[in-house]
Design a protein around this motif. Structure first.
Motif, PDB file in Angstrom:
ATOM      1  N   GLY A   1       4.052  22.590  12.747  1.00  0.00           N
ATOM      2  CA  GLY A   1       2.486  22.979  12.635  1.00  0.00           C
ATOM      3  C   GLY A   1       2.018  21.935  12.112  1.00  0.00           C
ATOM      4  N   GLU A   2       0.833  22.507  11.013  1.00  0.00           N
ATOM      5  CA  GLU A   2       0.092  21.482  10.344  1.00  0.00           C
ATOM      6  C   GLU A   2       0.636  20.632   9.412  1.00  0.00           C
ATOM      7  OE1 GLU A   2      -1.002  21.811   6.937  1.00  0.00           O
ATOM      8  OE2 GLU A   2       0.383  23.518   6.913  1.00  0.00           O
ATOM      9  N   ARG A   3       1.934  20.796   9.281  1.00  0.00           N
ATOM     10  CA  ARG A   3       2.820  20.030   8.145  1.00  0.00           C
ATOM     11  C   ARG A   3       3.230  18.510   8.994  1.00  0.00           C
ATOM     12  NH1 ARG A   3       6.921  22.110   6.652  1.00  0.00           N
ATOM     13  NH2 ARG A   3       6.782  24.230   7.736  1.00  0.00           N
ATOM     14  N   LEU A   4       2.983  18.532  10.397  1.00  0.00           N
ATOM     15  CA  LEU A   4       3.113  17.224  11.141  1.00  0.00           C
ATOM     16  C   LEU A   4       1.767  16.605  11.124  1.00  0.00           C
ATOM     17  CD1 LEU A   4       5.176  16.515  14.087  1.00  0.00           C
ATOM     18  CD2 LEU A   4       2.737  15.758  14.125  1.00  0.00           C
ATOM     19  N   SER A   5       1.639  15.237  10.697  1.00  0.00           N
ATOM     20  CA  SER A   5       0.143  14.535  10.744  1.00  0.00           C
ATOM     21  C   SER A   5       0.216  13.496  11.594  1.00  0.00           C
ATOM     22  CB  SER A   5      -0.433  14.522   9.395  1.00  0.00           C
ATOM     23  OG  SER A   5      -1.397  13.602   9.418  1.00  0.00           O
ATOM     24  N   ARG A   6      -0.783  13.463  12.390  1.00  0.00           N
ATOM     25  CA  ARG A   6      -0.845  11.958  12.961  1.00  0.00           C
ATOM     26  C   ARG A   6      -2.203  11.354  12.567  1.00  0.00           C
ATOM     27  NH1 ARG A   6       0.885  13.353  19.117  1.00  0.00           N
ATOM     28  NH2 ARG A   6      -0.047  15.498  18.710  1.00  0.00           N
ATOM     29  N   SER A   7      -2.917  11.766  11.750  1.00  0.00           N
ATOM     30  CA  SER A   7      -4.382  11.172  11.341  1.00  0.00           C
ATOM     31  C   SER A   7      -4.057   9.910  10.630  1.00  0.00           C
ATOM     32  CB  SER A   7      -4.756  12.144   9.987  1.00  0.00           C
ATOM     33  OG  SER A   7      -4.271  11.450   8.703  1.00  0.00           O
ATOM     34  N   LYS A   8      -5.082   9.158  11.085  1.00  0.00           N
ATOM     35  CA  LYS A   8      -4.993   7.663  10.940  1.00  0.00           C
ATOM     36  C   LYS A   8      -4.818   7.248   9.233  1.00  0.00           C
ATOM     37  CE  LYS A   8      -7.324   3.226  11.519  1.00  0.00           C
ATOM     38  NZ  LYS A   8      -6.478   2.618  10.587  1.00  0.00           N
ATOM     39  N   SER A   9      -5.435   8.106   8.602  1.00  0.00           N
ATOM     40  CA  SER A   9      -5.348   7.888   6.861  1.00  0.00           C
ATOM     41  C   SER A   9      -3.998   8.003   6.728  1.00  0.00           C
ATOM     42  CB  SER A   9      -6.551   8.672   6.057  1.00  0.00           C
ATOM     43  OG  SER A   9      -6.058  10.031   6.468  1.00  0.00           O
ATOM     44  N   ASP A  10      -3.323   9.046   7.131  1.00  0.00           N
ATOM     45  CA  ASP A  10      -1.705   9.466   6.762  1.00  0.00           C
ATOM     46  C   ASP A  10      -1.014   8.303   7.449  1.00  0.00           C
ATOM     47  OD1 ASP A  10      -0.952  11.426   5.278  1.00  0.00           O
ATOM     48  OD2 ASP A  10      -0.944  12.854   6.656  1.00  0.00           O
ATOM     49  N   LEU A  11      -1.151   8.120   8.487  1.00  0.00           N
ATOM     50  CA  LEU A  11      -0.235   6.799   9.080  1.00  0.00           C
ATOM     51  C   LEU A  11      -0.412   5.631   8.235  1.00  0.00           C
ATOM     52  CD1 LEU A  11      -0.664   7.431  12.632  1.00  0.00           C
ATOM     53  CD2 LEU A  11       0.853   8.443  11.251  1.00  0.00           C
ATOM     54  N   ASP A  12      -1.681   5.150   7.885  1.00  0.00           N
ATOM     55  CA  ASP A  12      -1.866   3.975   7.089  1.00  0.00           C
ATOM     56  C   ASP A  12      -1.295   4.147   5.888  1.00  0.00           C
ATOM     57  OD1 ASP A  12      -3.097   2.656   9.218  1.00  0.00           O
ATOM     58  OD2 ASP A  12      -5.209   3.006   8.539  1.00  0.00           O
ATOM     59  N   LEU A  13      -1.437   5.426   5.035  1.00  0.00           N
ATOM     60  CA  LEU A  13      -0.804   5.472   3.805  1.00  0.00           C
ATOM     61  C   LEU A  13       0.572   5.324   3.854  1.00  0.00           C
ATOM     62  CD1 LEU A  13      -1.697   6.543   0.730  1.00  0.00           C
ATOM     63  CD2 LEU A  13      -0.973   8.585   1.629  1.00  0.00           C
ATOM     64  N   HIS A  14       1.360   5.936   4.564  1.00  0.00           N
ATOM     65  CA  HIS A  14       2.681   5.784   4.877  1.00  0.00           C
ATOM     66  C   HIS A  14       3.216   4.241   5.387  1.00  0.00           C
ATOM     67  CE1 HIS A  14       1.997  10.005   4.200  1.00  0.00           C
ATOM     68  NE2 HIS A  14       3.290   9.868   3.525  1.00  0.00           N
ATOM     69  N   GLY A  15       2.390   3.725   5.966  1.00  0.00           N
ATOM     70  CA  GLY A  15       2.843   2.372   6.520  1.00  0.00           C
ATOM     71  C   GLY A  15       2.528   1.064   5.408  1.00  0.00           C
ATOM     72  N   ALA A  16       2.004   1.610   4.266  1.00  0.00           N
ATOM     73  CA  ALA A  16       1.458   0.537   3.462  1.00  0.00           C
ATOM     74  C   ALA A  16       2.483   0.238   2.581  1.00  0.00           C
ATOM     75  CB  ALA A  16       0.131   1.301   2.590  1.00  0.00           C
ATOM     76  N   SER A  17       2.256  -1.070   1.826  1.00  0.00           N
ATOM     77  CA  SER A  17       3.383  -1.462   0.728  1.00  0.00           C
ATOM     78  C   SER A  17       2.641  -1.865  -0.454  1.00  0.00           C
ATOM     79  CB  SER A  17       3.964  -2.788   1.642  1.00  0.00           C
ATOM     80  OG  SER A  17       4.313  -3.661   0.380  1.00  0.00           O
ATOM     81  N   GLU A  18       3.319  -1.687  -1.650  1.00  0.00           N
ATOM     82  CA  GLU A  18       2.745  -2.008  -2.761  1.00  0.00           C
ATOM     83  C   GLU A  18       2.713  -3.571  -3.045  1.00  0.00           C
ATOM     84  OE1 GLU A  18       1.327  -0.899  -5.762  1.00  0.00           O
ATOM     85  OE2 GLU A  18       2.039   1.491  -5.485  1.00  0.00           O
ATOM     86  N   SER A  19       3.509  -4.273  -2.139  1.00  0.00           N
ATOM     87  CA  SER A  19       3.678  -5.837  -2.381  1.00  0.00           C
ATOM     88  C   SER A  19       2.907  -6.477  -1.144  1.00  0.00           C
ATOM     89  CB  SER A  19       4.942  -6.239  -2.759  1.00  0.00           C
ATOM     90  OG  SER A  19       6.013  -5.828  -1.740  1.00  0.00           O
ATOM     91  N   HIS A  20       3.450  -7.380  -0.610  1.00  0.00           N
ATOM     92  CA  HIS A  20       2.835  -8.396   0.269  1.00  0.00           C
ATOM     93  C   HIS A  20       3.040  -8.361   1.725  1.00  0.00           C
ATOM     94  CE1 HIS A  20       6.617 -10.709   1.576  1.00  0.00           C
ATOM     95  NE2 HIS A  20       6.894  -9.939   0.254  1.00  0.00           N
ATOM     96  N   PHE A  21       3.738  -6.821   2.089  1.00  0.00           N
ATOM     97  CA  PHE A  21       4.016  -6.659   3.442  1.00  0.00           C
ATOM     98  C   PHE A  21       2.837  -6.156   4.244  1.00  0.00           C
ATOM     99  CE2 PHE A  21       7.937  -6.888   1.137  1.00  0.00           C
ATOM    100  CZ  PHE A  21       8.999  -7.460   1.720  1.00  0.00           C
TER     101      PHE A  21
END
Ligand SMILES: Cc1cc2nc3c(=O)[nH]c(=O)nc-3n(C[C@H](O)[C@H](O)[C@H](O)COP(=O)(O)OP(=O)(O)OC[C@H]3O[C@@H](n4cnc5c(N)ncnc54)[C@H](O)[C@@H]3O)c2cc1C
Length: 457
Positions: free
Chosen positions: A15-35
């Motif tokens: 249900g709502e515990r699956l997210s496809r919001s852009k902000s969620d996807l971007d947050l989880h695709g981000a890296s603390e370093s240079h990637f």
């Protein structure tokens, strides 16, 4: 079978515990370093081991990549969705399940952070010692075999994890290890999963060894005119068997960055920061002996304190070190290196690295957990400059080669992710091919965090 069909099958389960919001996807695709940002197709938030198993079974049936996620602080692109797929974010599985004070252990869910666990433990007289600086999740820390400032005294996640509940690539739930302090019962499956970076299974519970809170803690700082003297003081301290709980090195550029960021005045010189745990008399005696060692190596008077607020200020400054260094070159991104060498080779490794960075076009402050022979150069690059990125990656490659030449490893604590894959053959030879065989046997469809640690297709 596609990622899209896997998402369609997961929606009724989560249900709502699956997210496809852009902000969620971007947050989880981000890296603390240079990637570069590499988002997944969806993020799911399980609340139990059984639900995690259900998610993996659905993903396996649809050949969909599954990327476990703790707090996303890993530095080698570990959580990037390089083949798309579903990120499994464990932040809602963050409970302490039990604390066994008499046995000095506890059982937790993977999403709890080390700071939250220590808050829960405060009244028990116990604490969880592994401290990577970042407020990482215990699942992520086990998966990267993390360590940090206190490993010199209390060891790494390898020494701290007694057992795990794991969801395997086919959705089975297995238990590794027990609450016993040792075992000879077959292959050490706990050790196999610790450091596997989400490529062999999803950790859904951890049994952890705890330590007694020390009666007294003393911490302090001192400066040296040159790096060699600081490193020599560390070596002498280790050789004399003084029981340090932390010993951290920062070079002159790091000291400057710390001063600018924290407002605590530090001369632009190499420094050591050190902490002792024990009785009141014990920490005072150790601090005095260390002060003599510092003086013998030409260091500034060792200023130490047993007051909690002084200590908190000191370690907050150290823990913000990465951000202080980033702030010293506004707009920069970082290639964060992480090598570890035998202690007798530390001075040579640090000096050769410093000379190499000085001859390059980019800044690279050096700091490290020197009691373990582990140090980092934070190579600061302009993200729009291909030349600077190439220079940083060259420096990083030479650091890795140097560490291996000196009998060390290309990563002491950060792990492999995608960033250190190129050095795995040089470090492991045929053993890396066997890691690939283990991965094929345990995850034949290569759905668990594909493209990390091992190269299998
Ligand atoms: C400022 C800063 C300082 C740092 N200092 C140190 C340091 O001193 N020592 C050190 O060791 N590290 C350090 N790190 C790196 C990082 O904090 C560690 O690697 C940490 O262990 C990552 O934990 P996490 O919860 O953020 O995991 P994530 O980044 O979310 O994930 C890391 C890896 O673990 C896997 N994973 C996460 N959860 C699970 C799970 N439940 N089951 C299976 N796999 C899982 C992921 O797939 C990924 O491969 C630092 C990072 C930063 C930003």
């Amino acid at each position: 079978m596609t990622i899209t069909s896997a998402i369609e099958a997961l929606i009724p389960v989560l249900g709502e515990r699956l997210s496809r919001s852009k902000s969620d996807l971007d947050l989880h695709g981000a890296s603390e370093s240079h990637f570069a940002n590499t988002p997944p197709d969806a993020v799911v938030y399980p609340t139990s081991t059984e639900e995690t198993a259900e998610i993996v079974k659905i993903c396996a049936a649809h050949d969909c990549p599954v990327i476990p996620y703790g707090t996303g602080t890993a530095l080698e692109g570990h959580t990037l969705a390089v083949r798309g797929g579903i990120t499994v974010d464990f932040s809602r599985m963050n409970a302490v399940i039990e604390i066994n004070a008499e046995d000095m252990d506890c059982r937790v869910q993977p999403g709890i952070t080390r700071e939250a666990l220590n808050t829960e433990l405060r009244a028990t007289g116990l604490f969880f010692p592994v401290d990577p600086g970042a407020n990482a999740s215990l699942g992520g820390m086990a998966a990267t075999r993390a360590s940090g400032t206190t490993a010199v005294r209390y060891g790494t996640m390898r020494d701290t994890v007694l057992g795990l509940a794991v969801v395997t690539a086919d959705g089975r739930i297995i238990q590794t290890g027990t609450r016993a302090r040792k075992s000879s019962a077959g292959y050490d499956m706990t050790a196999l999963f610790v450091g596997s970076e989400g490529t062999l299974g999803l950790i859904t519970e951890l049994t952890l060894r705890l330590q007694g809170q020390p009666e007294a803690i003393a911490a302090g700082i001192c400066a040296f005119d040159d790096m060699d003297a600081a490193v020599a003081a560390v070596t002498t301290t280790i050789q004399m068997g003084i029981p340090m709980a932390r010993i951290e090195f920062v070079d002159a550029s790091t000291a400057q960055a710390f001063s600018a960021y924290s407002g605590i005045e530090m001369p632009a010189k190499p420094h050591l920061m050190i902490e002792f745990h024990g009785s009141d008399d014990g920490v005072a005696e150790q601090s005095d002996v260390f002060a003599e060692i510092v003086a013998d190596h030409g260091g500034s008077p060792f200023q130490w304190s047993a007051m909690a607020e002084d200590r908190t200020k000191l370690w907050a400054m150290r823990h913000n070190g990465y951000y202080a260094i980033l702030a010293s070159r506004p707009g920069a991104r970082a290639v964060v290196t992480d090598v570890c060498v035998p202690i007798s080779k530390l001075a040579q490794a640090v000096e050769e690295t410093r000379t190499d960075i000085a001859a390059s076009p980019i800044p690279g402050p050096i700091l490290g957990h020197v009691g373990d022979g582990n140090f980092h150069a934070i190579l600061l690059l302009d993200p729009d400059s291909a030349d600077e990125k190439a220079a940083a990656l060259d420096l990083s490659a030479r650091m890795a080669e140097r560490a291996l030449r000196l009998g060390g490893t290309v990563t002491g604590e950060h792990g492999v992710g995608v960033g250190k894959m190129d050095y795995m053959t040089a470090e492991h030879g045929d053993a890396w091919a066997i890691m690939g065989d283990i991965k094929r046997a345990m995850d034949p469809k290569n759905i668990l965090n594909p493209g990390k640690v091992v190269q299998i297709n």
